[in-house]
Design an enzyme around this catalytic site. Structure first.
Site, PDB file in Angstrom:
ATOM      1  CB  SER A 131      38.031  32.742  50.000  1.00 41.98           C
ATOM      2  OG  SER A 131      37.267  31.615  49.679  1.00 41.98           O
TER       3      SER A 131
ATOM      4  CG  LEU B 285      32.194  31.661  56.175  1.00 35.56           C
ATOM      5  CD1 LEU B 285      32.232  30.984  57.552  1.00 35.56           C
ATOM      6  CD2 LEU B 285      30.760  31.742  55.674  1.00 35.56           C
TER       7      LEU B 285
ATOM      8  CG  ASP C 261      51.083  31.703  57.046  1.00 37.01           C
ATOM      9  OD1 ASP C 261      50.340  31.594  58.043  1.00 37.01           O
ATOM     10  OD2 ASP C 261      51.603  30.737  56.464  1.00 37.01           O
ATOM     11  CB  VAL C 262      46.852  34.037  60.304  1.00 37.81           C
ATOM     12  CG1 VAL C 262      45.898  34.921  59.554  1.00 37.81           C
ATOM     13  CG2 VAL C 262      46.557  32.561  60.082  1.00 37.81           C
TER      14      VAL C 262
ATOM     15  CB  CYS D 292      37.354  34.584  58.162  1.00 33.07           C
ATOM     16  SG  CYS D 292      35.841  35.386  58.704  1.00 33.07           S
TER      17      CYS D 292
ATOM     18  CE1 TYR E 188      38.086  23.494  60.129  1.00 35.47           C
ATOM     19  CE2 TYR E 188      36.104  22.485  61.018  1.00 35.47           C
ATOM     20  CZ  TYR E 188      36.722  23.532  60.360  1.00 35.47           C
ATOM     21  OH  TYR E 188      35.984  24.621  59.937  1.00 35.47           O
TER      22      TYR E 188
ATOM     23  CE  LYS F 218      37.810  26.428  62.433  1.00 32.35           C
ATOM     24  NZ  LYS F 218      38.069  27.836  62.097  1.00 32.35           N
TER      25      LYS F 218
HETATM   26  C1  LIG Z   1      33.899  23.170  57.593  1.00 32.85           C
HETATM   27  C2  LIG Z   1      33.144  23.179  58.848  1.00 32.85           C
HETATM   28  O1  LIG Z   1      33.569  23.761  59.824  1.00 32.85           O
HETATM   29  C3  LIG Z   1      31.840  22.539  58.918  1.00 32.85           C
HETATM   30  C4  LIG Z   1      31.991  21.076  58.975  1.00 32.85           C
HETATM   31  O2  LIG Z   1      32.636  20.592  59.848  1.00 32.85           O
HETATM   32  S1  LIG Z   1      31.185  20.214  57.780  1.00 32.85           S
HETATM   33  C5  LIG Z   1      31.472  18.511  58.139  1.00 32.85           C
HETATM   34  C6  LIG Z   1      32.686  18.111  57.489  1.00 32.85           C
HETATM   35  N1  LIG Z   1      32.805  16.706  57.686  1.00 32.85           N
HETATM   36  C7  LIG Z   1      33.871  16.100  57.254  1.00 32.85           C
HETATM   37  O3  LIG Z   1      34.740  16.722  56.696  1.00 32.85           O
HETATM   38  C8  LIG Z   1      33.937  14.619  57.498  1.00 32.85           C
HETATM   39  C9  LIG Z   1      35.328  14.183  57.461  1.00 32.85           C
HETATM   40  N2  LIG Z   1      35.399  12.759  57.333  1.00 32.85           N
HETATM   41  C10 LIG Z   1      35.580  12.120  56.135  1.00 32.85           C
HETATM   42  O4  LIG Z   1      35.582  12.722  55.078  1.00 32.85           O
HETATM   43  C11 LIG Z   1      35.797  10.627  56.172  1.00 32.85           C
HETATM   44  O5  LIG Z   1      35.219  10.123  57.327  1.00 32.85           O
HETATM   45  C12 LIG Z   1      37.264  10.254  56.131  1.00 32.85           C
HETATM   46  C13 LIG Z   1      37.858  10.731  54.817  1.00 32.85           C
HETATM   47  C14 LIG Z   1      38.041  10.906  57.271  1.00 32.85           C
HETATM   48  C15 LIG Z   1      37.414   8.769  56.318  1.00 32.85           C
HETATM   49  O6  LIG Z   1      37.049   8.152  55.173  1.00 32.85           O
HETATM   50  P1  LIG Z   1      37.287   6.591  55.019  1.00 32.85           P
HETATM   51  O7  LIG Z   1      38.229   6.056  56.005  1.00 32.85           O
HETATM   52  O8  LIG Z   1      37.487   6.377  53.594  1.00 32.85           O
HETATM   53  O9  LIG Z   1      35.981   6.091  55.511  1.00 32.85           O
HETATM   54  P2  LIG Z   1      34.891   5.442  54.619  1.00 32.85           P
HETATM   55  O10 LIG Z   1      35.399   4.138  54.095  1.00 32.85           O
HETATM   56  O11 LIG Z   1      34.353   6.455  53.670  1.00 32.85           O
HETATM   57  O12 LIG Z   1      33.871   5.164  55.703  1.00 32.85           O
HETATM   58  C16 LIG Z   1      34.111   4.257  56.715  1.00 32.85           C
HETATM   59  C17 LIG Z   1      32.889   4.213  57.567  1.00 32.85           C
HETATM   60  O13 LIG Z   1      32.699   5.460  58.237  1.00 32.85           O
HETATM   61  C18 LIG Z   1      31.478   6.082  57.821  1.00 32.85           C
HETATM   62  N3  LIG Z   1      31.743   7.485  57.588  1.00 32.85           N
HETATM   63  C19 LIG Z   1      32.833   8.030  57.044  1.00 32.85           C
HETATM   64  N4  LIG Z   1      32.720   9.344  57.017  1.00 32.85           N
HETATM   65  C20 LIG Z   1      31.533   9.632  57.556  1.00 32.85           C
HETATM   66  C21 LIG Z   1      30.830  10.816  57.803  1.00 32.85           C
HETATM   67  N5  LIG Z   1      31.339  12.028  57.504  1.00 32.85           N
HETATM   68  N6  LIG Z   1      29.609  10.753  58.377  1.00 32.85           N
HETATM   69  C22 LIG Z   1      29.090   9.543  58.710  1.00 32.85           C
HETATM   70  N7  LIG Z   1      29.704   8.391  58.492  1.00 32.85           N
HETATM   71  C23 LIG Z   1      30.906   8.439  57.923  1.00 32.85           C
HETATM   72  C24 LIG Z   1      31.101   5.396  56.536  1.00 32.85           C
HETATM   73  O14 LIG Z   1      29.690   5.413  56.364  1.00 32.85           O
HETATM   74  C25 LIG Z   1      31.637   3.986  56.751  1.00 32.85           C
HETATM   75  O15 LIG Z   1      30.760   3.257  57.544  1.00 32.85           O
HETATM   76  P3  LIG Z   1      30.807   1.619  57.570  1.00 32.85           P
HETATM   77  O16 LIG Z   1      32.027   1.184  56.825  1.00 32.85           O
HETATM   78  O17 LIG Z   1      30.898   1.365  59.038  1.00 32.85           O
HETATM   79  O18 LIG Z   1      29.524   1.228  56.946  1.00 32.85           O
HETATM   80  N1  LIG Z   2      32.184  27.009  55.228  1.00 31.49           N
HETATM   81  C1  LIG Z   2      31.741  26.431  56.319  1.00 31.49           C
HETATM   82  O1  LIG Z   2      30.760  25.696  56.287  1.00 31.49           O
HETATM   83  C2  LIG Z   2      32.398  26.658  57.625  1.00 31.49           C
HETATM   84  C3  LIG Z   2      33.568  27.367  57.767  1.00 31.49           C
HETATM   85  N2  LIG Z   2      34.096  27.547  59.024  1.00 31.49           N
HETATM   86  C4  LIG Z   2      35.301  28.332  59.224  1.00 31.49           C
HETATM   87  O2  LIG Z   2      35.105  29.617  58.658  1.00 31.49           O
HETATM   88  C5  LIG Z   2      36.348  30.167  58.238  1.00 31.49           C
HETATM   89  C6  LIG Z   2      36.227  30.611  56.801  1.00 31.49           C
HETATM   90  O3  LIG Z   2      35.975  29.463  56.025  1.00 31.49           O
HETATM   91  P1  LIG Z   2      35.432  29.514  54.525  1.00 31.49           P
HETATM   92  O4  LIG Z   2      35.143  30.901  54.151  1.00 31.49           O
HETATM   93  O5  LIG Z   2      34.396  28.488  54.443  1.00 31.49           O
HETATM   94  O6  LIG Z   2      36.711  28.940  53.781  1.00 31.49           O
HETATM   95  P2  LIG Z   2      37.511  29.467  52.505  1.00 31.49           P
HETATM   96  O7  LIG Z   2      38.460  28.364  52.201  1.00 31.49           O
HETATM   97  O8  LIG Z   2      36.575  29.934  51.470  1.00 31.49           O
HETATM   98  O9  LIG Z   2      38.304  30.728  53.085  1.00 31.49           O
HETATM   99  C7  LIG Z   2      39.357  30.587  53.985  1.00 31.49           C
HETATM  100  C8  LIG Z   2      40.391  31.632  53.659  1.00 31.49           C
HETATM  101  O10 LIG Z   2      41.448  31.525  54.624  1.00 31.49           O
HETATM  102  C9  LIG Z   2      42.662  31.731  53.947  1.00 31.49           C
HETATM  103  N3  LIG Z   2      43.762  31.127  54.690  1.00 31.49           N
HETATM  104  C10 LIG Z   2      44.024  29.820  54.905  1.00 31.49           C
HETATM  105  N4  LIG Z   2      45.158  29.668  55.595  1.00 31.49           N
HETATM  106  C11 LIG Z   2      45.640  30.906  55.836  1.00 31.49           C
HETATM  107  C12 LIG Z   2      46.789  31.406  56.503  1.00 31.49           C
HETATM  108  N5  LIG Z   2      47.694  30.576  57.068  1.00 31.49           N
HETATM  109  N6  LIG Z   2      46.974  32.732  56.554  1.00 31.49           N
HETATM  110  C13 LIG Z   2      46.091  33.585  55.978  1.00 31.49           C
HETATM  111  N7  LIG Z   2      44.986  33.171  55.341  1.00 31.49           N
HETATM  112  C14 LIG Z   2      44.759  31.847  55.269  1.00 31.49           C
HETATM  113  C15 LIG Z   2      42.456  31.049  52.604  1.00 31.49           C
HETATM  114  O11 LIG Z   2      43.396  31.509  51.634  1.00 31.49           O
HETATM  115  C16 LIG Z   2      41.033  31.433  52.276  1.00 31.49           C
HETATM  116  O12 LIG Z   2      40.962  32.625  51.526  1.00 31.49           O
HETATM  117  C17 LIG Z   2      37.387  29.064  58.466  1.00 31.49           C
HETATM  118  O13 LIG Z   2      38.042  29.317  59.682  1.00 31.49           O
HETATM  119  C18 LIG Z   2      36.547  27.808  58.558  1.00 31.49           C
HETATM  120  O14 LIG Z   2      37.194  26.825  59.323  1.00 31.49           O
HETATM  121  C19 LIG Z   2      33.498  27.054  60.139  1.00 31.49           C
HETATM  122  C20 LIG Z   2      32.352  26.342  60.038  1.00 31.49           C
HETATM  123  C21 LIG Z   2      31.700  26.082  58.788  1.00 31.49           C
END
Ligand SMILES: CC(=O)CC(=O)SCCNC(=O)CCNC(=O)[C@H](O)C(C)(C)COP(=O)(O)OP(=O)(O)OC[C@H]1O[C@@H](n2cnc3c(N)ncnc32)[C@H](O)[C@@H]1OP(=O)(O)O
Ligand SMILES: NC(=O)C1=CN([C@@H]2O[C@H](COP(=O)(O)OP(=O)(O)OC[C@H]3O[C@@H](n4cnc5c(N)ncnc54)[C@H](O)[C@@H]3O)[C@@H](O)[C@H]2O)C=CC1
Length: 255
Positions: free
Chosen positions: A14, A16, A58-59, A85, A162, A166
């Site tokens: 899946s 990346l 499973d890794v 990944c 998370y 990382k």
């Molecule tokens: C995958 C990757 O590797 C790449 C990334 O990281 S992509 C970024 C991914 N980011 C995330 O996943 C963010 C995770 N966080 C969340 O989803 C939520 O914060 C949470 C589910 C953990 C908490 O939600 P919650 O407790 O229901 O908070 P919620 O009621 O929505 O918000 C509470 C306050 O925090 C703020 N807030 C919540 N999440 C926020 C966010 N992600 N960014 C900015 N502000 C946020 C809200 O604006 C709110 O502010 P006020 O009440 O002070 O006005």
């Molecule tokens: N999509 C994004 O924006 C970002 C992703 N990443 C990282 O990049 C990597 C790949 O992510 P995506 O491709 O976005 O996610 P994805 O969810 O599309 O792919 C992740 C894959 O990892 C596999 N996986 C999960 N747990 C596993 C385990 N225990 N053993 C073997 N395989 C397992 C899943 O089955 C899935 O196929 C992850 O490590 C993620 O944290 C980091 C930054 C940003």
């Protein structure tokens, strides 16, 4: 370009990982996809034909990873490149004061187990196999690429587990590169910003839009192929080692 090269990509079914598998194969390599038994790894391998094999793993399991390495040898005879990944994303507040509930410890442990310990488990076992290759003219035997995240540096609210997982991957990159240097194995980590993959699509669309708008340039989510392109560059450039490279359109995530 990668004729004769054999890669193993975890999370290769899946996002990346899959884009990386496709690029390695397109460049002439052969690849073992390692992903969960519940993933689409089998279908992906079928689509990519004879140069790709799928091993359900499973890794976090020593036995699973050993089986995958054995299949790599049985099918393709060697291992040159590992791309880690596989990963999971979790989001939870440290303490939810609305519900009077602390962060679920099992969820924290699972995130560390898969993202950090799973990555290390694959590295430690795969290194033994890569280290058996004959060195090239530069003394290199192989390359290991890991996937961290910009959340290792600027994790948002809810990303304690998370980000910790990382940051662990970032932290172990240099010591592992130093450790494996004598054997001619390079270790490089990519810290992606925001890429459009199934993992990212779990976020609500308004959250994706707001994150997208916060990327200075290009103001969009990355394409998985752009991640795969960096993997290719890392493999090709022998001076890249022991480093974490942000691939993020210069985003610095807001709280
Ligand atoms: C995958 C990757 O590797 C790449 C990334 O990281 S992509 C970024 C991914 N980011 C995330 O996943 C963010 C995770 N966080 C969340 O989803 C939520 O914060 C949470 C589910 C953990 C908490 O939600 P919650 O407790 O229901 O908070 P919620 O009621 O929505 O918000 C509470 C306050 O925090 C703020 N807030 C919540 N999440 C926020 C966010 N992600 N960014 C900015 N502000 C946020 C809200 O604006 C709110 O502010 P006020 O009440 O002070 O006005
Ligand atoms: N999509 C994004 O924006 C970002 C992703 N990443 C990282 O990049 C990597 C790949 O992510 P995506 O491709 O976005 O996610 P994805 O969810 O599309 O792919 C992740 C894959 O990892 C596999 N996986 C999960 N747990 C596993 C385990 N225990 N053993 C073997 N395989 C397992 C899943 O089955 C899935 O196929 C992850 O490590 C993620 O944290 C980091 C930054 C940003």
């Amino acid at each position: 370009m990668f004729k004769g090269l054999v890669g193993l990509v975890t999370g290769g079914a899946s996002g990346l990982g899959r884009a990386t598998v496709e690029r390695l194969v397109k460049q002439g390599g052969r690849v073992v996809i390692c992903d969960l038994p519940t993933s689409t790894g089998q279908e992906t391998a079928k689509q990519l034909k004879e140069n790709v094999a799928f091993v359900p793993i499973d890794v976090t399991s020593e036995q699973d990873v050993k089986n995958a390495l054995q299949t790599t040898i049985d099918k393709f005879g060697r291992l040159d490149v590992v791309v880690n990944c596989a990963g999971v994303a979790t989001a939870q507040r440290v303490y939810n004061f609305k519900k009077d509930q602390p962060f679920d410890l099992k969820s924290f442990q699972k995130t560390i187990e898969v993202n950090l310990i799973g990555t290390f488990n694959v590295i430690r076992l795969a290194a033994g196999l890569i280290g058996k290759n004959a060195p090239d003219a530069d003394g290199q035997r192989g390359v290991i690429v890991n996937t961290a995240s910009v959340a290792a540096f600027d994790g948002q609210i809810g990303q304690a587990a998370y980000s910790a997982s990382k940051a662990g991957v970032v932290g172990m990159t240099l010591p592992i590169a130093r450790d494996l240097a004598k054997q001619g194995i390079r270790v490089v980590t990519i810290a992606p910003g925001l890429f459009r993959t199934p993992m990212m699509e779990m976020l609500p669309e308004p959250a994706i839009k707001s994150l997208e708008a916060s990327v200075p340039f290009p103001p969009r989510l990355g394409h998985p192929q752009e991640f795969a392109l960096l993997v290719q560059s890392i493999i090709q450039n022998p001076m890249l080692n022991g480093e974490t490279i942000r691939l993020d359109g210069s985003i610095r995530m807001q709280p």
